[in-house]
Design an enzyme around this catalytic site. Structure first.
Site, PDB file in Angstrom:
ATOM      1  N   GLU A   1      -6.845  35.496  36.222  1.00 59.51           N
ATOM      2  CA  GLU A   1      -8.013  35.815  37.057  1.00 59.51           C
ATOM      3  C   GLU A   1      -9.224  35.169  36.385  1.00 59.51           C
ATOM      4  O   GLU A   1      -9.876  35.768  35.551  1.00 59.51           O
ATOM      5  CB  GLU A   1      -8.219  37.326  37.185  1.00 59.51           C
ATOM      6  CG  GLU A   1      -9.283  37.640  38.224  1.00 59.51           C
ATOM      7  CD  GLU A   1      -9.950  38.996  38.063  1.00 59.51           C
ATOM      8  OE1 GLU A   1     -10.664  39.408  38.979  1.00 59.51           O
ATOM      9  OE2 GLU A   1      -9.793  39.632  37.003  1.00 59.51           O
TER      10      GLU A   1
ATOM     11  N   ASP B   1      -5.274  40.123  34.441  1.00 57.79           N
ATOM     12  CA  ASP B   1      -6.526  40.671  34.953  1.00 57.79           C
ATOM     13  C   ASP B   1      -7.685  40.380  33.993  1.00 57.79           C
ATOM     14  O   ASP B   1      -7.542  40.551  32.773  1.00 57.79           O
ATOM     15  CB  ASP B   1      -6.334  42.194  35.084  1.00 57.79           C
ATOM     16  CG  ASP B   1      -7.551  42.900  35.608  1.00 57.79           C
ATOM     17  OD1 ASP B   1      -7.865  42.716  36.784  1.00 57.79           O
ATOM     18  OD2 ASP B   1      -8.192  43.642  34.836  1.00 57.79           O
TER      19      ASP B   1
HETATM   20  C1  GLC Z   1     -10.262  42.655  37.964  1.00 55.31           C
HETATM   21  C2  GLC Z   1      -9.572  43.305  39.142  1.00 55.31           C
HETATM   22  C3  GLC Z   1     -10.479  44.373  39.688  1.00 55.31           C
HETATM   23  C4  GLC Z   1     -10.691  45.402  38.607  1.00 55.31           C
HETATM   24  C5  GLC Z   1     -11.236  44.757  37.338  1.00 55.31           C
HETATM   25  C6  GLC Z   1     -11.149  45.682  36.171  1.00 55.31           C
HETATM   26  O1  GLC Z   1     -11.413  41.999  38.336  1.00 55.31           O
HETATM   27  O2  GLC Z   1      -9.224  42.349  40.088  1.00 55.31           O
HETATM   28  O3  GLC Z   1      -9.967  44.968  40.843  1.00 55.31           O
HETATM   29  O4  GLC Z   1     -11.583  46.386  39.059  1.00 55.31           O
HETATM   30  O5  GLC Z   1     -10.511  43.611  36.973  1.00 55.31           O
HETATM   31  O6  GLC Z   1      -9.815  45.860  35.773  1.00 55.31           O
END
Ligand code: GLC
Length: 594
Positions: free
Chosen positions: A300, A238
């Site tokens: 991500e 993440d």
């Molecule tokens: C990423 C996740 C999102 C979350 C953020 C903070 O972007 O996909 O849903 O709110 O991280 O952890």
């Protein structure tokens, strides 16, 4: 396995598939190693997938109940968004214990059961791993914020701030710089007990860990081992470009304008994608490589250019993440629209700009308006969804599917601020409505609560369109979006050209029809998609791509008129139609076939 067998023309629906495509999904995949190359990875938002205990929220036993469906669809792995113990401020992305399961979702035993049951269905389990921050209720942060002399204090990012006045001032001190939280407001939060501010890239309940502290690395590596030891196939990392911040805490450059929260838009040069993060990625890669079974790291990674993305693979060294997400293909920006030239450019950038690494394409996730509401036109939505699925599943890439994408689920945002559950929607209303709209319950049936829950009070409302957009109804309809996705996945499993074959663009100057060849003549596959609202008649010039023209056999199409197409000439694609055909037979001369 190659798809052979009877051609089944579904005259009523205009879909044409091979008999082999239907059989393939039921058999275990015959992937070459590593398993994730060309795989279909299905994202599950656990709150919204299937409720098993009637509390109106999805849970792990619910996921287990739906494994049969996922196997039928043909997915290779599921990625489960965070299910760890959490105060749920950010619905699980604020973790208070990395080595457990939140009781709302089940127990550690349920997770172990799910991993074992998934294996029986030939499905691997990938967990979400939040390395950037913990919950402010995590014991580490509770200790860290209790006293400057606490051994955990340095596990987070602290600043004394600077002298100043104003709304953010505390005891005559203000935050050290202009950094803003991605979720609105200053990124700094004052803690009276230590007389300091801590940094949070996201909500203030999500304090950033200090990755310059080796103890933090050791602790987070230990939690990853905890799950690798339990058989998870890897992690989706993440917000991983956010791991490091500028140690000098220098201001970021304003780019002009304000965002939905009214904060200045900054260049994020001091808080995103700092070089140090790549050292950690290499360490992480060594960690997962020390386990058998090709454990995988997915990132991500919202990054502006293919060169930036390539660095996340480790460039030519291939020693960082195996699958950082390429967000450039599916998420063009606020105003996505179907654009053959833009798709072509981005697909080719991934083909040539990643030192041969495997791209990871994605059109949907739990943070963005669903693709059908970004690319759809309200008139041809099913065809457009099928086109997007075709791009996703016929390019040379690993594919990420988000639950509901395969049935054409829409975004259903809250109508009023009082209904919003996602805090960014409460703060940013009405410009930012939050992410509830893309997190509504999975639509399984046309019945009560769409078969998601027995409880009429589901955590987010079930969209009314579940009467028609649902798994049960679509499964029974050979021409449905669901069956389209399933056939695409089966084709991809069955045809080595689609899994491994190189990709060459055909007629790259065409502004409307995106067409490419996978593999070579005598087994290669041609894909043509009309990205426009007007029927287009094209002849595909395969010889220009260096392949001798041969007769073709349609494998899958939603253009009824192309079911019997035998060559690449004079193909009429209705609005947004897709045609997929195999090159077959002995090559003929360029002159006769093309
Ligand atoms: C990423 C996740 C999102 C979350 C953020 C903070 O972007 O996909 O849903 O709110 O991280 O952890």
């Amino acid at each position: 396995m190659r798809l052979t067998g009877l051609l089944v023309a579904l005259a009523a629906t205009g879909v044409l598939i091979t008999g082999g495509a239907r059989a393939a999904a039921a058999t275990p995949p015959a992937h070459r190693a590593p398993w994730w190359r060309g795989a279909v990875i299905y994202e599950i938002y656990p709150r919204s997938f299937q409720d098993s205990n009637g509390d109106g929220r999805g849970d792990l036993r619910g996921i287990e109940r739906r494994l049969g469906y996922l196997q039928w669809l043909g997915v290779d792995a599921i990625w489960i968004a965070p299910m760890y113990p959490s105060p749920q401020v950010d619905f699980g992305y604020d973790i208070s214990n990395y080595e457990g399961v939140d009781p709302r979702f089940g127990s550690l035993a349920d997770m172990e059961r799910l991993i074992a049951a998934a294996k029986q269905h030939h499905i691997r389990v990938i967990l979400d791993m939040v390395l950037n921050h913990t919950s402010d209720r995590h014991p580490w942060f509770i200790a860290a914020s209790s006293s400057r002399s606490d051994p955990k204090h340095d596990w987070y990012v602290w600043s004394d701030g600077k002298p100043g006045r104003g709304p953010n001032a505390h005891d005559g001190r203000v935050p050290p710089n202009n950094w803003v939280s991605l979720f609105g407001g200053s990124a700094w939060q004052w803690v009276p007990a230590v007389h300091q501010f801590y940094y949070h890239a996201f909500y203030r309940q999500q304090p950033d860990l200090n990755w310059r502290n080796p103890q933090v690395r050791r602790a987070m590596f230990a939690v990853m081992r905890f799950w690798l030891d339990r058989g998870v196939a890897g992690f989706r990392l993440d917000a991983v470009p956010q791991l490091f911040e500028d140690p000098k805490l220098r201001d970021e450059r304003p780019l002009g304008g304000v965002n939905a929260f009214g904060d200045p838009i900054l260049d994020q040069s001091r808080t995103g994608d700092l070089p140090e993060v790549h050292v950690v990625m290499r360490e992480l890669r060594r960690l997962v490589d020390s386990y058998p079974g090709d454990r995988v790291l997915i990132g991500e990674t919202y990054l502006p250019t293919i060169q930036d993305l390539d660095r996340w693979y480790g460039g030519a060294r291939h020693d960082e993440l195996q699958l950082p997400m390429d967000m450039r293909l599916g998420f063009h920006g606020d105003h996505d629209h179907l654009d053959a030239a833009a798709f072509r450019r981005r697909i080719m950038a991934a083909e040539s700009g990643l030192h041969g690494s495997e791209p990871l394409f994605v059109f949907d996730n739990h943070d963005n308006v669903r693709s059908i509401d970004r690319y759809g036109d309200g008139r041809h939505d099913p065809m457009i969804n099928e086109l997007l699925g075709s791009v996703l599943l016929t390019t040379r890439a690993t594919a990420l599917l988000y639950y509901g994408e395969e049935i054409g689920m829409h975004t259903t945002p809250p109508a009023r601020r009082s209904q919003v559950r996602d805090p960014i929607g409460i703060r940013g209303w009405p410009k930012e409505k939050g992410r509830d709209g893309e997190r509504t319950p999975m639509q399984w049936t046309p019945g009560p609560q769409a078969g998601f829950s027995t409880n009429p009070r589901t955590w987010l409302p079930v969209p009314a369109n579940h009467a028609t957009i649902n798994v049960q109804t679509e499964r029974a309809d050979p021409g449905s979006q669901l069956n389209w996705y399933r056939h695409l996945i089966a084709l991809r499993r069955g045809e080595s050209a689609l899994r491994d074959g190189r990709l060459r663009m055909l007629d790259p100057g065409d502004p409307n029809v995106l067409a490419y060849l996978r593999g070579d003549a005598g087994g290669g596959i041609v894909i043509a998609m009309n990205c426009s609202a007007v029927a287009r008649t094209v002849s595909l010039h395969i010889a220009a791509a260096g392949v001798q023209p041969v007769p073709v056999e349609t494998l899958l199409t939603n253009a009824p008129g192309l079911r019997d197409a035998r060559s690449l000439r004079n193909l009429t694609l209705p609005p947004y139609a897709t045609w997929i055909a195999r090159l077959r037979g002995r090559p003929r001369s360029s002159a006769s076939a093309n």
